[in-house]
Design a protein around this motif. Sequence first.
Motif, PDB file in Angstrom:
ATOM      1  N   PHE A  61      99.825  10.063 -71.021  1.00 10.67           N
ATOM      2  CA  PHE A  61      99.888  11.366 -70.360  1.00 10.67           C
ATOM      3  C   PHE A  61      98.690  12.228 -70.739  1.00 10.67           C
ATOM      4  O   PHE A  61      98.085  12.874 -69.889  1.00 10.67           O
ATOM      5  N   VAL A  62      98.341  12.228 -72.018  1.00  8.96           N
ATOM      6  CA  VAL A  62      97.286  13.097 -72.525  1.00  8.96           C
ATOM      7  C   VAL A  62      95.912  12.703 -71.995  1.00  8.96           C
ATOM      8  O   VAL A  62      95.078  13.557 -71.726  1.00  8.96           O
ATOM      9  N   THR A  63      95.687  11.417 -71.820  1.00 11.58           N
ATOM     10  CA  THR A  63      94.404  10.958 -71.272  1.00 11.58           C
ATOM     11  C   THR A  63      94.418  10.977 -69.741  1.00 11.58           C
ATOM     12  O   THR A  63      93.435  10.623 -69.113  1.00 11.58           O
ATOM     13  N   GLU A  64      95.535  11.374 -69.172  1.00 10.41           N
ATOM     14  CA  GLU A  64      95.761  11.464 -67.731  1.00 10.41           C
ATOM     15  C   GLU A  64      95.711  10.108 -67.045  1.00 10.41           C
ATOM     16  O   GLU A  64      95.394  10.006 -65.859  1.00 10.41           O
ATOM     17  N   LYS A  65      96.039   9.050 -67.797  1.00  4.41           N
ATOM     18  CA  LYS A  65      96.241   7.745 -67.182  1.00  4.41           C
ATOM     19  C   LYS A  65      97.426   7.842 -66.223  1.00  4.41           C
ATOM     20  O   LYS A  65      97.450   7.223 -65.175  1.00  4.41           O
ATOM     21  N   TYR A  66      98.417   8.639 -66.638  1.00  6.14           N
ATOM     22  CA  TYR A  66      99.559   8.960 -65.778  1.00  6.14           C
ATOM     23  C   TYR A  66      99.372  10.373 -65.247  1.00  6.14           C
ATOM     24  O   TYR A  66      98.923  11.263 -65.959  1.00  6.14           O
ATOM     25  N   SER A  67      99.733  10.561 -64.007  1.00  2.00           N
ATOM     26  CA  SER A  67      99.592  11.879 -63.385  1.00  2.00           C
ATOM     27  C   SER A  67     100.707  12.805 -63.859  1.00  2.00           C
ATOM     28  O   SER A  67     101.670  12.386 -64.490  1.00  2.00           O
ATOM     29  N   SER A  68     100.554  14.073 -63.517  1.00  3.69           N
ATOM     30  CA  SER A  68     101.568  15.053 -63.891  1.00  3.69           C
ATOM     31  C   SER A  68     101.600  16.174 -62.864  1.00  3.69           C
ATOM     32  O   SER A  68     101.049  17.240 -63.075  1.00  3.69           O
ATOM     33  N   TYR A  69     102.254  15.906 -61.774  1.00  5.46           N
ATOM     34  CA  TYR A  69     102.340  16.865 -60.671  1.00  5.46           C
ATOM     35  C   TYR A  69     102.896  18.206 -61.136  1.00  5.46           C
ATOM     36  O   TYR A  69     102.397  19.253 -60.759  1.00  5.46           O
ATOM     37  N   TYR A  70     103.945  18.174 -61.940  1.00  2.00           N
ATOM     38  CA  TYR A  70     104.610  19.405 -62.380  1.00  2.00           C
ATOM     39  C   TYR A  70     104.120  19.908 -63.736  1.00  2.00           C
ATOM     40  O   TYR A  70     104.577  20.937 -64.216  1.00  2.00           O
ATOM     41  N   GLY A  71     103.221  19.163 -64.393  1.00  2.00           N
ATOM     42  CA  GLY A  71     102.745  19.565 -65.710  1.00  2.00           C
ATOM     43  C   GLY A  71     103.758  19.300 -66.810  1.00  2.00           C
ATOM     44  O   GLY A  71     103.621  19.811 -67.920  1.00  2.00           O
ATOM     45  N   ARG A  72     104.778  18.507 -66.506  1.00  2.00           N
ATOM     46  CA  ARG A  72     105.832  18.166 -67.471  1.00  2.00           C
ATOM     47  C   ARG A  72     106.271  16.731 -67.226  1.00  2.00           C
ATOM     48  O   ARG A  72     106.383  16.311 -66.078  1.00  2.00           O
ATOM     49  N   ASN A  73     106.530  16.015 -68.297  1.00  2.00           N
ATOM     50  CA  ASN A  73     107.042  14.654 -68.199  1.00  2.00           C
ATOM     51  C   ASN A  73     107.878  14.361 -69.436  1.00  2.00           C
ATOM     52  O   ASN A  73     108.034  15.221 -70.306  1.00  2.00           O
ATOM     53  N   ILE A  74     108.381  13.133 -69.522  1.00  2.00           N
ATOM     54  CA  ILE A  74     109.326  12.788 -70.583  1.00  2.00           C
ATOM     55  C   ILE A  74     108.885  11.526 -71.319  1.00  2.00           C
ATOM     56  O   ILE A  74     108.496  10.542 -70.702  1.00  2.00           O
ATOM     57  N   MET A  75     108.994  11.571 -72.631  1.00  2.00           N
ATOM     58  CA  MET A  75     108.881  10.392 -73.491  1.00  2.00           C
ATOM     59  C   MET A  75     110.296  10.123 -73.988  1.00  2.00           C
ATOM     60  O   MET A  75     110.944  11.010 -74.541  1.00  2.00           O
ATOM     61  N   LEU A  76     110.765   8.892 -73.783  1.00  2.00           N
ATOM     62  CA  LEU A  76     112.110   8.521 -74.198  1.00  2.00           C
ATOM     63  C   LEU A  76     112.026   7.455 -75.282  1.00  2.00           C
ATOM     64  O   LEU A  76     111.524   6.355 -75.039  1.00  2.00           O
ATOM     65  N   GLY A  77     112.472   7.818 -76.484  1.00  2.00           N
ATOM     66  CA  GLY A  77     112.456   6.888 -77.605  1.00  2.00           C
ATOM     67  C   GLY A  77     113.822   6.263 -77.783  1.00  2.00           C
ATOM     68  O   GLY A  77     114.791   6.965 -78.070  1.00  2.00           O
ATOM     69  N   PHE A  78     113.898   4.946 -77.594  1.00  2.00           N
ATOM     70  CA  PHE A  78     115.141   4.209 -77.818  1.00  2.00           C
ATOM     71  C   PHE A  78     115.166   3.806 -79.294  1.00  2.00           C
ATOM     72  O   PHE A  78     114.437   2.911 -79.712  1.00  2.00           O
ATOM     73  N   VAL A  79     115.984   4.485 -80.084  1.00  2.00           N
ATOM     74  CA  VAL A  79     116.080   4.215 -81.512  1.00  2.00           C
ATOM     75  C   VAL A  79     116.962   2.984 -81.698  1.00  2.00           C
ATOM     76  O   VAL A  79     118.153   3.012 -81.399  1.00  2.00           O
ATOM     77  N   VAL A  80     116.349   1.884 -82.180  1.00  2.00           N
ATOM     78  CA  VAL A  80     117.034   0.596 -82.243  1.00  2.00           C
ATOM     79  C   VAL A  80     117.474   0.216 -83.658  1.00  2.00           C
ATOM     80  O   VAL A  80     118.050  -0.846 -83.868  1.00  2.00           O
ATOM     81  N   LYS A  81     117.206   1.089 -84.627  1.00  2.00           N
ATOM     82  CA  LYS A  81     117.603   0.857 -86.009  1.00  2.00           C
ATOM     83  C   LYS A  81     118.072   2.193 -86.571  1.00  2.00           C
ATOM     84  O   LYS A  81     117.496   3.236 -86.243  1.00  2.00           O
ATOM     85  N   LYS A  82     119.101   2.172 -87.414  1.00  2.00           N
ATOM     86  CA  LYS A  82     119.630   3.423 -87.967  1.00  2.00           C
ATOM     87  C   LYS A  82     118.575   4.080 -88.852  1.00  2.00           C
ATOM     88  O   LYS A  82     118.189   3.535 -89.887  1.00  2.00           O
ATOM     89  N   ILE A  83     118.073   5.224 -88.423  1.00  2.00           N
ATOM     90  CA  ILE A  83     117.057   5.973 -89.161  1.00  2.00           C
ATOM     91  C   ILE A  83     117.388   7.460 -89.072  1.00  2.00           C
ATOM     92  O   ILE A  83     118.218   7.884 -88.262  1.00  2.00           O
ATOM     93  N   ASP A  84     116.717   8.246 -89.873  1.00  2.00           N
ATOM     94  CA  ASP A  84     116.810   9.697 -89.777  1.00  2.00           C
ATOM     95  C   ASP A  84     115.817  10.108 -88.690  1.00  2.00           C
ATOM     96  O   ASP A  84     114.594  10.084 -88.909  1.00  2.00           O
ATOM     97  N   ILE A  85     116.324  10.422 -87.524  1.00  2.00           N
ATOM     98  CA  ILE A  85     115.461  10.704 -86.372  1.00  2.00           C
ATOM     99  C   ILE A  85     114.542  11.886 -86.652  1.00  2.00           C
ATOM    100  O   ILE A  85     113.341  11.834 -86.365  1.00  2.00           O
ATOM    101  N   SER A  86     115.070  12.957 -87.235  1.00  2.00           N
ATOM    102  CA  SER A  86     114.250  14.147 -87.509  1.00  2.00           C
ATOM    103  C   SER A  86     113.066  13.820 -88.409  1.00  2.00           C
ATOM    104  O   SER A  86     111.945  14.275 -88.163  1.00  2.00           O
ATOM    105  N   SER A  87     113.304  13.032 -89.451  1.00  2.00           N
ATOM    106  CA  SER A  87     112.215  12.643 -90.356  1.00  2.00           C
ATOM    107  C   SER A  87     111.202  11.774 -89.641  1.00  2.00           C
ATOM    108  O   SER A  87     109.993  11.911 -89.848  1.00  2.00           O
ATOM    109  N   ASN A  88     111.676  10.880 -88.776  1.00  2.00           N
ATOM    110  CA  ASN A  88     110.765  10.008 -88.046  1.00  2.00           C
ATOM    111  C   ASN A  88     109.934  10.791 -87.033  1.00  2.00           C
ATOM    112  O   ASN A  88     108.768  10.470 -86.804  1.00  2.00           O
ATOM    113  N   VAL A  89     110.510  11.819 -86.445  1.00  2.00           N
ATOM    114  CA  VAL A  89     109.767  12.658 -85.511  1.00  2.00           C
ATOM    115  C   VAL A  89     108.573  13.296 -86.226  1.00  2.00           C
ATOM    116  O   VAL A  89     107.470  13.376 -85.669  1.00  2.00           O
TER     117      VAL A  89
END
Length: 146
Positions: A61-89
């Motif tokens: 998104f940042v390099t504009e390889k993907y377009s952004s018509y609305y100036g907003r998009n989503i990154m979806l992280g599928f957490v596949v192992k029990k971790i502390d999500i906040s710490s990993n963020v």
Amino acid sequence: MAAFLAENYAGSGQHIGRVDIRILLKSDFEKDDAYYITECKRIDGSSDLNKKYVKEGVARFVTEKYSSYYGRNIMLGFVVKKIDISSNVKLIEEIQNADLSQQMHGNFEFIESKDVTESYKCMYQIQSGEIELCHIFSDYSSIMEK
């Protein structure tokens, strides 16, 4: 076989990227370039997948390889192992902010936490202005095979 959606036509039948999920609004259905993109990545707390989240996810998104018509998009992280999500963020944020390109820099702002999902937003300065990415991390570790 997975169906990939072509993104950013480069001519001669070539496209620059393939998006995971394209979201069209009913109100803008007839506009070819009016959609949101969701890019999906696995997360397990490891440095390897955290780097891929940034280099093969956020960077699209940042390099504009993907377009952004609305100036907003989503990154979806599928957490596949029990971790502390906040710490990993925080680790993911450190990886992107350590990148030499200032465009990759941004601070994650906590939005909400519901059950097994945490959401954040982050603003990035890009060549054409700025883009907001909503980072959603959903914990699927309980249903993953051991």
